[in-house]
Design a protein around this motif. Sequence first.
Motif, short mmCIF file in Angstrom:
data_model
loop_
_atom_site.label_atom_id
_atom_site.label_comp_id
_atom_site.label_asym_id
_atom_site.label_seq_id
_atom_site.Cartn_x
_atom_site.Cartn_y
_atom_site.Cartn_z
N ALA A 1 0.58 -1.20 -0.22
CA ALA A 1 0.07 0.21 0.31
C ALA A 1 0.52 1.27 0.01
N ASN A 2 1.97 0.95 0.95
CA ASN A 2 2.44 2.06 0.39
C ASN A 2 3.55 2.81 -0.52
N ALA A 3 3.26 2.08 -1.98
CA ALA A 3 4.26 2.61 -2.59
C ALA A 3 3.44 3.03 -3.54
N PHE A 4 1.93 2.81 -3.41
CA PHE A 4 1.35 3.46 -3.96
C PHE A 4 1.49 5.33 -4.01
N LYS A 5 0.33 6.09 -4.94
CA LYS A 5 0.67 7.67 -4.88
C LYS A 5 -0.86 7.93 -4.62
N ASP A 6 -0.69 9.35 -3.21
CA ASP A 6 -1.91 9.04 -2.50
C ASP A 6 -2.69 9.61 -3.24
N ASN A 7 -2.35 10.13 -4.80
CA ASN A 7 -2.97 11.08 -6.15
C ASN A 7 -2.74 10.41 -6.95
N PRO A 8 -3.48 9.80 -7.12
CA PRO A 8 -3.19 8.84 -8.81
C PRO A 8 -3.93 10.01 -9.46
N GLN A 9 -2.64 9.88 -11.22
CA GLN A 9 -3.12 11.54 -12.14
C GLN A 9 -2.75 10.27 -13.31
N GLY A 10 -3.53 10.48 -14.24
CA GLY A 10 -3.05 10.02 -16.02
C GLY A 10 -3.89 10.03 -16.58
N HIS A 11 -3.88 9.92 -17.85
CA HIS A 11 -4.73 9.66 -18.85
C HIS A 11 -4.76 8.34 -19.14
N THR A 12 -4.80 7.09 -18.72
CA THR A 12 -4.05 5.80 -18.09
C THR A 12 -4.65 5.02 -19.73
N GLY A 13 -5.85 4.91 -20.34
CA GLY A 13 -6.73 4.28 -21.27
C GLY A 13 -5.86 4.62 -22.72
N GLY A 14 -5.66 5.67 -22.88
CA GLY A 14 -5.87 6.45 -23.81
C GLY A 14 -4.26 6.11 -24.06
N SER A 15 -3.21 6.22 -23.03
CA SER A 15 -1.20 5.98 -22.99
C SER A 15 -1.77 4.15 -23.26
N LEU A 16 -2.35 3.28 -22.75
CA LEU A 16 -1.54 1.89 -22.85
C LEU A 16 -2.26 1.71 -24.24
N ASN A 17 -3.08 2.73 -25.08
CA ASN A 17 -3.46 2.55 -26.34
C ASN A 17 -1.92 2.68 -27.29
N MET A 18 -2.23 3.42 -26.76
CA MET A 18 -1.22 4.66 -28.01
C MET A 18 0.10 3.52 -27.39
N VAL A 19 0.99 3.07 -26.43
CA VAL A 19 1.76 2.40 -26.25
C VAL A 19 2.52 0.93 -27.71
N PRO A 20 0.94 0.30 -28.27
CA PRO A 20 1.46 -1.05 -29.24
C PRO A 20 1.93 0.61 -30.54
N ALA A 21 1.35 1.32 -30.88
CA ALA A 21 0.85 1.85 -31.95
C ALA A 21 3.24 2.66 -31.96
N TYR A 22 3.36 3.36 -30.51
CA TYR A 22 4.23 3.94 -30.66
C TYR A 22 5.75 3.02 -30.61
N VAL A 23 5.33 1.59 -29.92
CA VAL A 23 6.14 0.80 -30.13
C VAL A 23 6.42 0.31 -31.80
N ALA A 24 5.03 -0.05 -32.55
CA ALA A 24 4.92 -0.23 -33.87
C ALA A 24 5.70 0.85 -34.83
N TYR A 25 6.18 2.10 -34.41
CA TYR A 25 6.89 3.11 -34.88
C TYR A 25 8.08 2.58 -35.08
N LEU A 26 8.64 2.56 -33.62
CA LEU A 26 10.02 2.35 -33.54
C LEU A 26 10.54 0.83 -33.78
N ALA A 27 9.62 -0.29 -34.26
CA ALA A 27 9.91 -1.00 -34.53
C ALA A 27 10.47 -0.94 -35.76
#
Length: 818
Positions: free
Chosen positions: A110-136
């Motif tokens: 529990a103490n390893a997590f942020k008190d106030n999590p933030q992020g546009h998480t879903g879209g960022s997860l979707n962008m990972v395969p796309a950006y890795v595809a570009y690099l690859a």
Amino acid sequence: MREIMTCGTCDDLSVPNRREISQRAEQYRSRDADFAAWAAGAGVIPHDDLTQVRIHEMVRVLVETGSLPDTATGYRRLRAADMIANAAMWLVVHMTYAKNVRLDGKALAANAFKDNPQGHTGGSLNMVPAYVAYLALNALDGRTRSWMMGQGHCVAAIDAVNLLVGNMTPSHAARYDLTNAGMTRFVSDFYSCEVGPDGSQVSPLGSHVNAHTAGGIQEGGYLGFAELHYVHAPLKGERLVAFLSDGAFEEQRGSDWAPRWWRAEDCGLVAPIMILNGRRIEQRTQIAQQGGERWLDHHLRLNGFNPIGLDGRDPASILWGIYAIESGYDTAAADNGGSIPQERLGYGIAETTKGFGFPGAGTNRAHNLPLPGNPATDAESRRMFNDGASHLHVPEQILRDAVTELTTHERQNRPKERDHPMATRRIAQPDIPVAAVYPLGETVSPMTALDRQFCAIVGANPHLRPRVGNPDELRSNRLDETLDTLKHRVFDPEAGIAESQTGGVITALNEEAVVCAALGNKGGINLVVTYEAFAPKMLGAIRQEITFARQLAAAGRPPGWLSVPIVLTSHAWENAKNEISHQDTTLPEVLLSEMADAVSVLFPPDATSTAAALSSVYRSHGRLAVMVVPKQPVTSVIGAAQAEQMLADGAAVVSGDPQKAEILLSATGAYQLDICRVARTRLEKGGVKSALIYVIEPGRLRAPRDAREAGYVLDDRALADFFPLGVPRLFVTHTRPGPFLGALRRIDSGPQTTRALGFINHGGTLDLNGMLFANRTTWAHVVAEAADLLARPISDFLSPAELAAIAGEGMPSALWTD
């Protein structure tokens, strides 16, 4: 060139085709162990049968053409991409929720997590395969393409992948690396919101793409602008991958028009890839509601695209899509000077689930915080995080091996993706022909002078690709030579009309689309022209550009593209006949509040100063300049030397001596200068010593708000040469007086000694005299205001008929001077 399959996803195929695809994939897996090892997928990354067949053919072609030494190398790099994609998704969810990172993948307490999590998480997860595809793909064929991303809030994907593969800017490389400590600092910096003693953000990570994002060329904070930029961005011989948002696509209709503008003769290769996850912030996208990928495919075909269905969960599918889109262009004929038949512009539809790969995927929560609660305080959310992260975790040595496999830059003698061509754009100082000088007293349209000078500059620099952003009516705005020289860009030119398939004038009655055509063309020379009243529709695009450019300069990477003039003509005072909707000074007022070192707001008063102002813009880099220019003929009152001095200082003394004057008249705007000249003559007849100062760039006179702006504005001594202390001053401005005085608070000595006249939102179907009178800005109103500042009777300067007119009791025509 070999034929490449461009059918849709497996679900779109007929049953016999699906069966055939599956059989072929099975044959490839049984014959090639390297292929089979990759085809099995890794972590949450799958490879469907269609993708396997597509990749098998692509790798074979890359080996035959010499891009790859053998097929085994290709499949190792593809498997490395899978590992990096999983690891980057793992890091993205840590960026949102965790304040500690463990490369061993052990569950977090529990103490390893942020008190106030933030992020546009879903879209960022979707962008990972796309950006890795570009690099690859870059690693597979040895080309470092450029990239841009419309959904800038998904920057966590870019930053996470860049950290893993060592593709970082100096500010990131100094703080982060592939260790527990370096990655812990990385996730802790994300949304830390820490401010330094000077008020600047401490963390180089942002909520959107910023100046420290490796390879970033636009913030992407205002969805829809990348969709309007991308087709104009690459020069011939360059390649660009544009990652686009399905939500932005349905909001920014101008993006439908990209096929209108792309030409093999003068454009580089562009591969637009839409991340079709079907959800916006709190609801499904309209695309999803209307039929998803099938509906979008039909829509794109109607608009001139050639869409390709892709698996948005799979880097291999997306990189194949980029490869297929690029391979569809017949560049050989263009390179040999041959004619090019109009080709449809490829478009990849990477269908996925929002937040794919982590709990909460496909829900509204996935947009921001996909877990139902905070793992720091909620045990079930903590269990879900650790379980989801375990499916994404890649053992450290396997990850390091994958990074080594995919970072091929030295072996292929190519730049890192942080240094792609559009991120390192540097345009040499263009040749600027000497601007025409118009004799004093001659009546000339300043827009005609701008037209001639722009064409002269374009003609002197044939290596710079010209783009003119035009919502409508170039001829009405006196740009006849520009239109005849560059021509409207169309598919099918009409005989006798200034049109061409490769025209440099981008015309559409969509201000955002045409301003982005110029802002996207950073490898060339640009001009934007619009009615002043319509210009506020360009504001979002303009502001995104100037703020990002200023961030780049502050980060030590000043942009190297030529500055862009945005010309506002048919302006408020000249558009008197077209009702109050066409009488609007909003844009120059708003931009006077932006940082003066990033954007100039210029009001050249005549032909000579207009031509000089245009030339001065093209002598600078990385800035925008909004120029408010009359199109009707006005009297030339500024000589060549005075125009240059005026542009250097932001102001010039037109007549009189400010140090000896009893009152200072300051004009900003061509018609305002004419008014002040008449008013000064009347004051002088009444025995008042006055000086007339023309302020062409009010931002030069403002109080600086930081050190960068302080280096641009006039210092106190230079300012006092124009506006000495203790002398009453009356400003007559093209704009509304309130915003103008707000920008010039530095020389506003208070209401007893400082006044301003200008546009006060009065108008209608009038003429110039009527507009001036309705807004209490005639020469007589200037005289009356000056008399009040001097505590002199107005009757000392005005006749009874003139007094009656300004009092609203006589005929306004008593004040007409023409």
